[in-house]
Each structure stands twice: as C-alpha cells, then as structure tokens.
Design a protein around this motif. Structure first.
Motif, PDB file in Angstrom:
ATOM      1  N   ALA A 224       0.834  -1.205   0.000  1.00 40.66           N
ATOM      2  CA  ALA A 224       0.000   0.000   0.000  1.00 40.66           C
ATOM      3  C   ALA A 224       0.869   1.255   0.000  1.00 40.66           C
ATOM      4  O   ALA A 224       0.576   2.234  -0.703  1.00 40.66           O
ATOM      5  CB  ALA A 224      -0.925  -0.011   1.216  1.00 40.66           C
ATOM      6  N   VAL A 225       1.942   1.221   0.789  1.00 39.46           N
ATOM      7  CA  VAL A 225       2.871   2.360   0.814  1.00 39.46           C
ATOM      8  C   VAL A 225       3.532   2.540  -0.548  1.00 39.46           C
ATOM      9  O   VAL A 225       3.696   3.660  -1.048  1.00 39.46           O
ATOM     10  CB  VAL A 225       3.942   2.149   1.908  1.00 39.46           C
ATOM     11  CG1 VAL A 225       5.029   3.211   1.818  1.00 39.46           C
ATOM     12  CG2 VAL A 225       3.297   2.168   3.289  1.00 39.46           C
ATOM     13  N   ILE A 226       3.921   1.431  -1.170  1.00 37.42           N
ATOM     14  CA  ILE A 226       4.562   1.488  -2.482  1.00 37.42           C
ATOM     15  C   ILE A 226       3.604   2.046  -3.536  1.00 37.42           C
ATOM     16  O   ILE A 226       3.993   2.856  -4.386  1.00 37.42           O
ATOM     17  CB  ILE A 226       5.077   0.096  -2.886  1.00 37.42           C
ATOM     18  CG1 ILE A 226       6.268  -0.294  -2.012  1.00 37.42           C
ATOM     19  CG2 ILE A 226       5.459   0.056  -4.368  1.00 37.42           C
ATOM     20  CD1 ILE A 226       6.714  -1.729  -2.189  1.00 37.42           C
ATOM     21  N   ALA A 227       2.349   1.614  -3.502  1.00 36.75           N
ATOM     22  CA  ALA A 227       1.367   2.131  -4.459  1.00 36.75           C
ATOM     23  C   ALA A 227       1.206   3.640  -4.323  1.00 36.75           C
ATOM     24  O   ALA A 227       1.123   4.365  -5.325  1.00 36.75           O
ATOM     25  CB  ALA A 227       0.025   1.421  -4.261  1.00 36.75           C
ATOM     26  N   ASP A 228       1.180   4.129  -3.084  1.00 34.21           N
ATOM     27  CA  ASP A 228       1.117   5.581  -2.864  1.00 34.21           C
ATOM     28  C   ASP A 228       2.381   6.253  -3.394  1.00 34.21           C
ATOM     29  O   ASP A 228       2.317   7.328  -4.010  1.00 34.21           O
ATOM     30  CB  ASP A 228       0.954   5.889  -1.374  1.00 34.21           C
ATOM     31  CG  ASP A 228      -0.439   5.532  -0.857  1.00 34.21           C
ATOM     32  OD1 ASP A 228      -1.364   5.375  -1.687  1.00 34.21           O
ATOM     33  OD2 ASP A 228      -0.597   5.408   0.371  1.00 34.21           O
ATOM     34  N   GLY A 229       3.532   5.623  -3.155  1.00 35.54           N
ATOM     35  CA  GLY A 229       4.789   6.180  -3.637  1.00 35.54           C
ATOM     36  C   GLY A 229       4.853   6.227  -5.154  1.00 35.54           C
ATOM     37  O   GLY A 229       5.384   7.176  -5.743  1.00 35.54           O
ATOM     38  N   ALA A 230       4.302   5.188  -5.813  1.00 37.07           N
ATOM     39  CA  ALA A 230       4.278   5.165  -7.277  1.00 37.07           C
ATOM     40  C   ALA A 230       3.460   6.330  -7.816  1.00 37.07           C
ATOM     41  O   ALA A 230       3.860   6.998  -8.789  1.00 37.07           O
ATOM     42  CB  ALA A 230       3.710   3.839  -7.765  1.00 37.07           C
ATOM     43  N   ALA A 231       2.316   6.602  -7.204  1.00 41.65           N
ATOM     44  CA  ALA A 231       1.490   7.736  -7.630  1.00 41.65           C
ATOM     45  C   ALA A 231       2.212   9.058  -7.387  1.00 41.65           C
ATOM     46  O   ALA A 231       2.123   9.993  -8.200  1.00 41.65           O
ATOM     47  CB  ALA A 231       0.158   7.710  -6.886  1.00 41.65           C
ATOM     48  N   THR A 232       2.968   9.120  -6.292  1.00 40.52           N
ATOM     49  CA  THR A 232       3.683  10.354  -5.960  1.00 40.52           C
ATOM     50  C   THR A 232       4.794  10.656  -6.954  1.00 40.52           C
ATOM     51  O   THR A 232       4.919  11.788  -7.429  1.00 40.52           O
ATOM     52  CB  THR A 232       4.272  10.250  -4.542  1.00 40.52           C
ATOM     53  OG1 THR A 232       3.216  10.081  -3.597  1.00 40.52           O
ATOM     54  CG2 THR A 232       5.061  11.511  -4.188  1.00 40.52           C
ATOM     55  N   ILE A 233       5.628   9.651  -7.280  1.00 43.45           N
ATOM     56  CA  ILE A 233       6.740   9.941  -8.183  1.00 43.45           C
ATOM     57  C   ILE A 233       6.246  10.220  -9.601  1.00 43.45           C
ATOM     58  O   ILE A 233       6.908  10.944 -10.357  1.00 43.45           O
ATOM     59  CB  ILE A 233       7.795   8.811  -8.190  1.00 43.45           C
ATOM     60  CG1 ILE A 233       7.222   7.498  -8.742  1.00 43.45           C
ATOM     61  CG2 ILE A 233       8.389   8.620  -6.800  1.00 43.45           C
ATOM     62  CD1 ILE A 233       8.294   6.439  -8.977  1.00 43.45           C
ATOM     63  N   ARG A 234       5.106   9.675  -9.967  1.00 40.65           N
ATOM     64  CA  ARG A 234       4.534  10.026 -11.273  1.00 40.65           C
ATOM     65  C   ARG A 234       4.040  11.473 -11.262  1.00 40.65           C
ATOM     66  O   ARG A 234       4.252  12.216 -12.230  1.00 40.65           O
ATOM     67  CB  ARG A 234       3.390   9.085 -11.625  1.00 40.65           C
ATOM     68  CG  ARG A 234       2.559   9.555 -12.814  1.00 40.65           C
ATOM     69  CD  ARG A 234       1.492   8.535 -13.190  1.00 40.65           C
ATOM     70  NE  ARG A 234       2.018   7.565 -14.144  1.00 40.65           N
ATOM     71  CZ  ARG A 234       1.331   6.517 -14.577  1.00 40.65           C
ATOM     72  NH1 ARG A 234       0.119   6.271 -14.093  1.00 40.65           N
ATOM     73  NH2 ARG A 234       1.851   5.699 -15.467  1.00 40.65           N
ATOM     74  N   ALA A 235       3.409  11.882 -10.169  1.00 38.86           N
ATOM     75  CA  ALA A 235       2.848  13.237 -10.084  1.00 38.86           C
ATOM     76  C   ALA A 235       3.927  14.305 -10.001  1.00 38.86           C
ATOM     77  O   ALA A 235       3.782  15.390 -10.577  1.00 38.86           O
ATOM     78  CB  ALA A 235       1.902  13.337  -8.888  1.00 38.86           C
ATOM     79  N   ASP A 236       5.018  14.033  -9.280  1.00 38.00           N
ATOM     80  CA  ASP A 236       6.039  15.079  -9.090  1.00 38.00           C
ATOM     81  C   ASP A 236       7.157  15.055 -10.132  1.00 38.00           C
ATOM     82  O   ASP A 236       8.126  15.790 -10.031  1.00 38.00           O
ATOM     83  CB  ASP A 236       6.616  15.028  -7.672  1.00 38.00           C
ATOM     84  CG  ASP A 236       7.414  13.751  -7.375  1.00 38.00           C
ATOM     85  OD1 ASP A 236       7.821  13.058  -8.328  1.00 38.00           O
ATOM     86  OD2 ASP A 236       7.628  13.455  -6.189  1.00 38.00           O
TER      87      ASP A 236
END
Length: 244
Positions: A224-236
C-alpha cells in the motif's frame, strides 16, 4: 696446427647469455595488460547490452545449478503495465531519475541508521546482477562503484530499469517480473494492476521469503505504501526519465 688459425691467437667466443628471470616490472606489465583486457571485454559487453538483452547472469547460472533450472521470460519495458516500473522504482530507488548511479542522500541516511538500511540504487543492483556476483565483499563493492557510473553514462535510464525488471530475482527460481506475474497472478506483466505490481515490488528485498500471491499483513501494508509512492513519483516528475 689448425688450418687458417694464426699461431698464438686466442679464440674469441661470445660468453653465453644468462637466462633472465621474470622481474617485478615484467609481472606488473603483464598484470596491467591483463586488467586492460578484462576492462576492455567488460566495456564491450556494456556497449553490447545497450541493444542486446543479457541472456543469463552469473546469479541465474548459480541458482539454475542449485535449483535445477530457473524461469525467466524477457519482456520489453513498453510491454509491461506502467505500474510495474513505477512500483519498483518507488520501492527500490525513488530518486532513480535524479541521480547518476549513487543516491548520496540515501547513503548518508544509511550511514546514520547503520547496517540495517540499504542504499543501493537500481543501477548498482543492475551492475551487480548482470556483471558481478552476490554478497557483501569489499572487492565486489569496489568494482560496483567503478562500474556503476559507466553504465549510467552509456545506458539510458529506460534501459537500466528495463534490464533490472528482467534480471531481478522475484521468487524461488524466478527472475524478472514476467515470470513473477505468471507464477503469482496467472497473467503477463502487461496485465498487472497497481496492487499486484506493488506486491511484487514489496517482495523484492526477500523474494524467496515473501509471496505476493499470499501476502502477509506486513507485505500488504508495504504494498500500500509502495502504491502511494508510485502515484507520488509520477505526479512530481520523478518518473519522467523512464515513462513513455
């Protein structure tokens, strides 16, 4: 009296040449030539692997011998679900697009926190998996430190992550995300969803001990943490170097 020889003349024979052994200079010269040959061969393979996929790695050979074979199917990065690379980068090396092979911030954090924290980048892991051997020996780490900037210079970031996703150990006798996707979820890497990609990424630090198909509570939380991180690095923008 021998014909043609002047009486009293002394024979002028050349002294026999002394056999000369190897000197330290000779040893150093040949050692230097050997190292240059090895370095040249390695550089040849670095250049070759920019366009040719590595067929096998030293660790695959070792595991294949130990387990009686391994499973690995090469898949181009463009033929994988985008969430695969995003999840692995978020899990293993969130600053992959920002560094030149070494994440200095992660190294400083690892030094502050001790041996329990790793700081190897994806590029370092590719160098270790493709060209070197496993383990934590200083000779291997020294070679890895020399080789990593060269790979970063010659390969694109997309190529580095593509090779990593195809040579990383993903389970017992499994290498690459395609083999993991088929084994754990019965589908190709192209059809993995965000949660499944995150579960595979969460298992990478201990692929023999973690099963994405039957995740523990820890593995689900980590995914779950990794999925959030994946969305974050795509957004930033930290995924820009390997996304289409």
């Amino acid at each position: 009296m021998a014909k043609g020889r002047t009486p009293g003349a002394k024979s002028r024979r050349k002294p026999a040449a002394r056999r000369r052994g190897f000197t330290l200079r000779d040893i150093l010269r040949w050692a230097g030539r050997g190292l240059a040959a090895v370095a040249g061969l390695w550089l040849f393979f670095v250049l070759l692997f920019t366009v040719v996929n590595p067929v096998v790695t030293p660790y695959m050979l070792a595991e294949g011998w130990r387990q009686g074979g391994v499973s690995r199917d090469w898949v181009a990065l463009g033929d994988m679900a985008p969430e695969v690379a995003l999840s692995v980068v978020a899990a293993e090396d969130a600053n992959f697009c920002l560094h030149w092979g070494f994440d200095m911030a992660a190294i400083r954090a690892a030094l502050d926190e001790g041996a329990g924290r790793g700081a190897s980048t994806i590029t370092q892991q590719v160098v270790k998996n493709v060209f070197l051997w496993q383990g934590r020996s200083w000779p291997r780490k020294a070679l890895e430190a020399v080789m990593t900037p060269v790979v970063e210079l010659v390969w694109t970031k997309r190529r580095i992550i593509e090779v990593y996703l195809n040579v990383a150990e993903t389970g017992k006798g499994l290498f690459g995300v395609e083999a993991a996707a088929e084994q754990y979820f019965g589908r190709p890497a192209a059809d993995l969803g965000p949660r499944q990609a995150a579960l595979i990424a969460a298992a990478l630090p201990d692929p023999k001990g973690r099963n994405p198909a039957r995740p523990s509570g820890f593995l689900r939380a980590r995914a779950a943490v990794i999925a959030d991180g994946a969305a974050t690095i795509r957004a930033d923008g930290r995924a820009a170097c390997f996304e289409d």
